[in-house]
Motif scaffolding. Structure first.
Motif, short mmCIF file in Angstrom:
data_model
loop_
_atom_site.label_atom_id
_atom_site.label_comp_id
_atom_site.label_asym_id
_atom_site.label_seq_id
_atom_site.Cartn_x
_atom_site.Cartn_y
_atom_site.Cartn_z
N THR A 163 0.84 -1.21 0.00
CA THR A 163 0.00 0.00 0.00
C THR A 163 0.86 1.25 0.00
OG1 THR A 163 -1.72 -1.19 1.22
CG2 THR A 163 -1.86 1.20 1.21
N THR A 167 0.94 4.05 -2.95
CA THR A 167 0.68 5.45 -2.58
C THR A 167 1.83 6.35 -3.02
OG1 THR A 167 -0.66 4.74 -0.71
CG2 THR A 167 0.15 6.99 -0.67
N ARG A 171 1.82 9.36 -5.72
CA ARG A 171 2.25 10.69 -5.28
C ARG A 171 3.29 11.24 -6.26
NH1 ARG A 171 3.87 9.76 -0.12
NH2 ARG A 171 1.71 9.99 0.57
N THR A 180 -6.79 7.25 -4.06
CA THR A 180 -6.43 6.61 -2.81
C THR A 180 -6.14 5.15 -3.08
OG1 THR A 180 -7.89 8.11 -1.62
CG2 THR A 180 -7.19 6.13 -0.45
#
Length: 193
Positions: A163, A167, A171, A180
């Motif tokens: 995860t 992420t 980003r 998300t």
């Protein structure tokens, strides 16, 4: 300044679906109805009949028809017309999003297909967990990216690390609208032969 406006227009055009097909169908329906009304009005004005039918008699029969028909037929026809109208209204008012996201850039208008983003998410999760190339599948929605990990039987997979990797990947990509990350590990492992 003009580039910003141009880029925004290009990004909006490339990330939303065209409504031209629906508009063409609606315009054709209106044109056929208008042409029939003009033709009927011309016949009435000239006192002529078309194929032995007087347009005034046709209008009178149409006005009397609901009284002489079964109510279920009238309600059924009205429901069909209402559904078609709602479909056209929904096509005109609701946003029609293509499966794409945009990336921020100062020099270019960048549009990325969601399949490419899903592949990047799966690759990031695989590299963080050291799984094989077919052990992760990613899907991208409007605001979420879901990755499903399918490790071999008996292999423990750190879902938190996967995860975090997904992420961090998103980003760095900086997609708009932002997404998300959610990573799930299938409870039953694969058996590789």
């Amino acid at each position: 300044m003009t580039h910003d406006r141009t880029y925004r227009r290009i990004l909006r055009r490339e990330s939303t679906a065209s409504r031209s097909g629906t508009v063409v169908i609606a315009v054709l329906v209106v044109l056929v109805i208008a042409a029939a009304a003009v033709f009927a009005a011309a016949l009435v004005f000239l006192g002529q009949r078309a194929l032995g039918i007087d347009p005034r008699d046709l209008v009178d029969a149409a006005a009397r028809a609901p009284r002489g028909l079964d109510t279920t037929i009238v309600v059924g026809v009205a429901a069909i017309v209402a559904v078609v109208g709602l479909v056209f209204l929904a096509q005109g008012l609701l946003p029609q999003r293509r499966p794409r996201h945009t990336m921020s850039s100062d020099r270019l208008a960048v549009v990325v297909d969601d399949e490419v983003l899903a592949s990047a998410a799966a690759r990031a999760a695989r590299s963080a967990t050291r799984l094989g190339p077919d052990a992760a599948v990613g899907t991208v929605g409007r605001r979420t990216v879901d990755v499903v990990l399918r490790p071999a039987a008996g292999v423990d997979v750190p879902a938190v690390a996967a995860t975090d990797a997904v992420t961090e990947e998103f980003r760095a990509i900086d997609v708009v609208p932002s997404v998300t990350a959610r990573v799930r590990v299938q409870p039953t492992g694969r058996v590789d032969g």
